[in-house]
Design a protein around this motif. Structure first.
Motif, PDB file in Angstrom:
ATOM      1  N   ARG A 118      27.084  -5.367  46.132  1.00  0.00           N
ATOM      2  CA  ARG A 118      26.748  -6.389  47.107  1.00  0.00           C
ATOM      3  C   ARG A 118      27.970  -6.898  47.872  1.00  0.00           C
ATOM      4  O   ARG A 118      27.961  -7.004  49.084  1.00  0.00           O
ATOM      5  CB  ARG A 118      26.049  -7.551  46.395  1.00  0.00           C
TER       6      ARG A 118
ATOM      7  N   ARG B 144      28.863  -6.663  51.810  1.00  0.00           N
ATOM      8  CA  ARG B 144      29.061  -7.783  52.726  1.00  0.00           C
ATOM      9  C   ARG B 144      30.368  -7.634  53.488  1.00  0.00           C
ATOM     10  O   ARG B 144      30.429  -7.862  54.683  1.00  0.00           O
ATOM     11  CB  ARG B 144      29.038  -9.109  51.971  1.00  0.00           C
TER      12      ARG B 144
ATOM     13  N   LEU C  32       7.602  -7.749  47.686  1.00  0.00           N
ATOM     14  CA  LEU C  32       8.679  -8.678  47.316  1.00  0.00           C
ATOM     15  C   LEU C  32       9.092  -8.500  45.857  1.00  0.00           C
ATOM     16  O   LEU C  32      10.275  -8.589  45.523  1.00  0.00           O
ATOM     17  CB  LEU C  32       8.244 -10.121  47.588  1.00  0.00           C
ATOM     18  N   GLU C  33       8.124  -8.239  45.007  1.00  0.00           N
ATOM     19  CA  GLU C  33       8.437  -8.001  43.586  1.00  0.00           C
ATOM     20  C   GLU C  33       9.303  -6.770  43.401  1.00  0.00           C
ATOM     21  O   GLU C  33      10.158  -6.714  42.520  1.00  0.00           O
ATOM     22  CB  GLU C  33       7.143  -7.797  42.786  1.00  0.00           C
TER      23      GLU C  33
ATOM     24  N   LEU D 189      21.207  -4.251  52.155  1.00  0.00           N
ATOM     25  CA  LEU D 189      21.861  -5.448  52.690  1.00  0.00           C
ATOM     26  C   LEU D 189      20.861  -6.479  53.186  1.00  0.00           C
ATOM     27  O   LEU D 189      21.214  -7.634  53.385  1.00  0.00           O
ATOM     28  CB  LEU D 189      22.792  -5.055  53.842  1.00  0.00           C
TER      29      LEU D 189
ATOM     30  N   TYR E 225      16.306  -7.266  53.433  1.00  0.00           N
ATOM     31  CA  TYR E 225      14.902  -6.835  53.347  1.00  0.00           C
ATOM     32  C   TYR E 225      14.051  -8.079  53.548  1.00  0.00           C
ATOM     33  O   TYR E 225      14.062  -8.982  52.719  1.00  0.00           O
ATOM     34  CB  TYR E 225      14.637  -6.211  51.975  1.00  0.00           C
TER      35      TYR E 225
ATOM     36  N   GLY F  73      23.676 -12.754  58.386  1.00  0.00           N
ATOM     37  CA  GLY F  73      22.711 -12.464  57.343  1.00  0.00           C
ATOM     38  C   GLY F  73      21.968 -13.667  56.826  1.00  0.00           C
ATOM     39  O   GLY F  73      22.413 -14.794  56.931  1.00  0.00           O
ATOM     40  N   LEU F  74      20.845 -13.404  56.259  1.00  0.00           N
ATOM     41  CA  LEU F  74      20.075 -14.421  55.569  1.00  0.00           C
ATOM     42  C   LEU F  74      20.878 -14.941  54.391  1.00  0.00           C
ATOM     43  O   LEU F  74      21.341 -14.173  53.550  1.00  0.00           O
ATOM     44  CB  LEU F  74      18.782 -13.815  55.057  1.00  0.00           C
TER      45      LEU F  74
ATOM     46  N   LEU G 194      23.813 -16.138  54.145  1.00  0.00           N
ATOM     47  CA  LEU G 194      25.244 -15.859  54.110  1.00  0.00           C
ATOM     48  C   LEU G 194      25.988 -17.170  53.858  1.00  0.00           C
ATOM     49  O   LEU G 194      26.015 -18.063  54.695  1.00  0.00           O
ATOM     50  CB  LEU G 194      25.681 -15.259  55.442  1.00  0.00           C
TER      51      LEU G 194
ATOM     52  N   ARG H  34      23.128 -24.342  56.537  1.00  0.00           N
ATOM     53  CA  ARG H  34      23.049 -23.006  55.953  1.00  0.00           C
ATOM     54  C   ARG H  34      22.574 -23.035  54.500  1.00  0.00           C
ATOM     55  O   ARG H  34      21.694 -22.299  54.113  1.00  0.00           O
ATOM     56  CB  ARG H  34      24.421 -22.347  56.038  1.00  0.00           C
ATOM     57  N   LEU H  35      23.170 -23.922  53.704  1.00  0.00           N
ATOM     58  CA  LEU H  35      22.808 -23.935  52.291  1.00  0.00           C
ATOM     59  C   LEU H  35      21.376 -24.407  52.092  1.00  0.00           C
ATOM     60  O   LEU H  35      20.656 -23.885  51.266  1.00  0.00           O
ATOM     61  CB  LEU H  35      23.783 -24.805  51.511  1.00  0.00           C
TER      62      LEU H  35
ATOM     63  N   ARG I  42      19.222 -21.502  52.846  1.00  0.00           N
ATOM     64  CA  ARG I  42      19.172 -20.479  51.823  1.00  0.00           C
ATOM     65  C   ARG I  42      18.284 -20.912  50.667  1.00  0.00           C
ATOM     66  O   ARG I  42      17.486 -20.150  50.171  1.00  0.00           O
ATOM     67  CB  ARG I  42      20.576 -20.138  51.318  1.00  0.00           C
TER      68      ARG I  42
ATOM     69  N   PHE J 237      14.795 -20.515  51.744  1.00  0.00           N
ATOM     70  CA  PHE J 237      14.383 -19.129  51.867  1.00  0.00           C
ATOM     71  C   PHE J 237      14.097 -18.546  50.488  1.00  0.00           C
ATOM     72  O   PHE J 237      13.101 -17.876  50.271  1.00  0.00           O
ATOM     73  CB  PHE J 237      15.476 -18.321  52.577  1.00  0.00           C
TER      74      PHE J 237
ATOM     75  N   SER K 288       6.757 -14.069  45.122  1.00  0.00           N
ATOM     76  CA  SER K 288       6.885 -12.903  44.260  1.00  0.00           C
ATOM     77  C   SER K 288       6.097 -13.026  42.961  1.00  0.00           C
ATOM     78  O   SER K 288       5.976 -12.073  42.218  1.00  0.00           O
ATOM     79  CB  SER K 288       8.360 -12.650  43.949  1.00  0.00           C
TER      80      SER K 288
ATOM     81  N   GLY L 128       9.542 -14.048  52.904  1.00  0.00           N
ATOM     82  CA  GLY L 128      10.449 -13.843  51.776  1.00  0.00           C
ATOM     83  C   GLY L 128      11.245 -12.577  51.945  1.00  0.00           C
ATOM     84  O   GLY L 128      11.137 -11.886  52.947  1.00  0.00           O
ATOM     85  N   GLY L 129      12.065 -12.314  50.937  1.00  0.00           N
ATOM     86  CA  GLY L 129      12.863 -11.099  50.962  1.00  0.00           C
ATOM     87  C   GLY L 129      14.290 -11.361  50.541  1.00  0.00           C
ATOM     88  O   GLY L 129      14.577 -12.334  49.850  1.00  0.00           O
ATOM     89  N   HIS L 130      15.176 -10.489  50.968  1.00  0.00           N
ATOM     90  CA  HIS L 130      16.574 -10.568  50.584  1.00  0.00           C
ATOM     91  C   HIS L 130      17.426 -10.502  51.822  1.00  0.00           C
ATOM     92  O   HIS L 130      17.087  -9.844  52.781  1.00  0.00           O
ATOM     93  CB  HIS L 130      16.923  -9.428  49.635  1.00  0.00           C
ATOM     94  N   GLY L 131      18.572 -11.185  51.744  1.00  0.00           N
ATOM     95  CA  GLY L 131      19.356 -11.344  52.947  1.00  0.00           C
ATOM     96  C   GLY L 131      20.593 -10.488  53.005  1.00  0.00           C
ATOM     97  O   GLY L 131      21.130 -10.062  52.001  1.00  0.00           O
ATOM     98  N   LEU L 132      21.043 -10.277  54.199  1.00  0.00           N
ATOM     99  CA  LEU L 132      22.307  -9.625  54.425  1.00  0.00           C
ATOM    100  C   LEU L 132      23.425 -10.469  53.840  1.00  0.00           C
ATOM    101  O   LEU L 132      23.549 -11.648  54.151  1.00  0.00           O
ATOM    102  CB  LEU L 132      22.539  -9.470  55.923  1.00  0.00           C
ATOM    103  N   GLY L 133      24.240  -9.885  52.976  1.00  0.00           N
ATOM    104  CA  GLY L 133      25.405 -10.600  52.470  1.00  0.00           C
ATOM    105  C   GLY L 133      25.078 -11.727  51.515  1.00  0.00           C
ATOM    106  O   GLY L 133      25.906 -12.591  51.272  1.00  0.00           O
ATOM    107  N   LEU L 134      23.892 -11.714  50.928  1.00  0.00           N
ATOM    108  CA  LEU L 134      23.537 -12.761  49.979  1.00  0.00           C
ATOM    109  C   LEU L 134      24.406 -12.593  48.723  1.00  0.00           C
ATOM    110  O   LEU L 134      24.273 -11.633  47.979  1.00  0.00           O
ATOM    111  CB  LEU L 134      22.061 -12.636  49.610  1.00  0.00           C
ATOM    112  N   ALA L 135      25.310 -13.559  48.501  1.00  0.00           N
ATOM    113  CA  ALA L 135      26.328 -13.360  47.462  1.00  0.00           C
ATOM    114  C   ALA L 135      25.803 -13.663  46.061  1.00  0.00           C
ATOM    115  O   ALA L 135      26.275 -13.123  45.090  1.00  0.00           O
ATOM    116  CB  ALA L 135      27.545 -14.221  47.752  1.00  0.00           C
TER     117      ALA L 135
ATOM    118  N   LYS M  80      22.149 -15.381  43.736  1.00  0.00           N
ATOM    119  CA  LYS M  80      20.765 -15.836  43.835  1.00  0.00           C
ATOM    120  C   LYS M  80      20.616 -17.242  43.319  1.00  0.00           C
ATOM    121  O   LYS M  80      21.361 -17.661  42.476  1.00  0.00           O
ATOM    122  CB  LYS M  80      19.856 -14.899  43.055  1.00  0.00           C
TER     123      LYS M  80
END
Lengths: 148, 148
Positions: free
Chosen positions: A15, A19, A70-71, A80, A82, A142-143, A145, B15-16, B19, B22, B30, B139-146, B148
């Motif tokens: 990851r 990034r 999503l699961e 990176l 979705y 990004g989402l 970030l 931003r926070l 996140r 989101f 999920s 929903g989903g996953h983000g670019l550069g999500l450092a 969870k």
């Protein structure tokens, strides 16, 4: 060729590498138009890989299908981004937008057990694939970030 | 209605919060399909807002247009994701995929000086808007999500 069901996620180990690379691309691209060509071929020609797809669910199964997607999208190396979205103009549609480190990482994801399971569970809920576009992401934000 | 040029980015302060929200949506979605309905109306009905668009640049101006879009997309409140991608099947096309905290934050972004400047600089390089889809990301996953 019929598009495959395609639910990915974020891999834990790659990851941070991803990034850094993504930001490197965005930074190169943002200086000037002429620099985008080099951003596209960073890392010895391994371009990022993107997918934009519209899936139509079987009547009434859109939310169940979204949940399966999503699961199945957690901890996938090289992914990176979705995002699963509904469509206000079509109650059975889902839009999936994906960004991958490269095309190979996307291809490899299709063999992961979590993805295989999502494909098996989701397939009966899919009426059709209405659009599928392969792209080459070159930069952006990004989402979630948390810092640059 | 002609779609507007639409370059956003990540706001620093929200931003926070964005996140967390989101991830809350993704988490709710999920668990099971039936829980997506509530994820869609988190925060008193303020749904997330997404855009998927294909822009065709004036011949030879695609990379210059992409650079303008990327330059104009920094520090925009409420923007959770903004990705610029080229299209291997069309040398003049760009695909823009966006995720916003809500539709109001997208609308507000169009008044920001950085966006106004990008619109002014980018407009002469645009031959047309070939597709524009409004979505509701769930929903989903983000670019550069450092993390969870």
């Amino acid at each position: 060729m019929e598009p495959e069901l395609d639910p990915p996620g974020l891999g834990r180990a790659p990851r941070l590498v991803s990034r850094r690379r993504f930001l490197a691309c965005a930074g190169a691209a943002s200086f000037a138009g002429r620099e985008i060509a080099s951003a596209l071929t960073l890392d010895h020609g391994d371009k990022m890989y993107g997918l934009i797809g519209k899936i139509t669910a079987v009547e009434g199964q859109r939310d169940a299908l979204a949940a399966i997607l999503l699961e199945g999208t957690v901890d996938m190396p090289g992914c990176l981004g979705y995002v699963v979205a509904t469509d206000p103009s079509d109650p059975n549609a889902l839009w999936i937008t994906e960004v991958w480190e490269d095309q190979a990482s996307h291809q490899a994801s299709l063999e992961l057990p979590s993805v295989q399971e999502a494909i098996a569970k989701g397939r009966p809920l899919i009426a059709g694939f209405d659009q599928r576009v392969e792209t080459t992401p070159i930069g952006g934000h990004g989402l979630g970030l948390a810092s640059k």
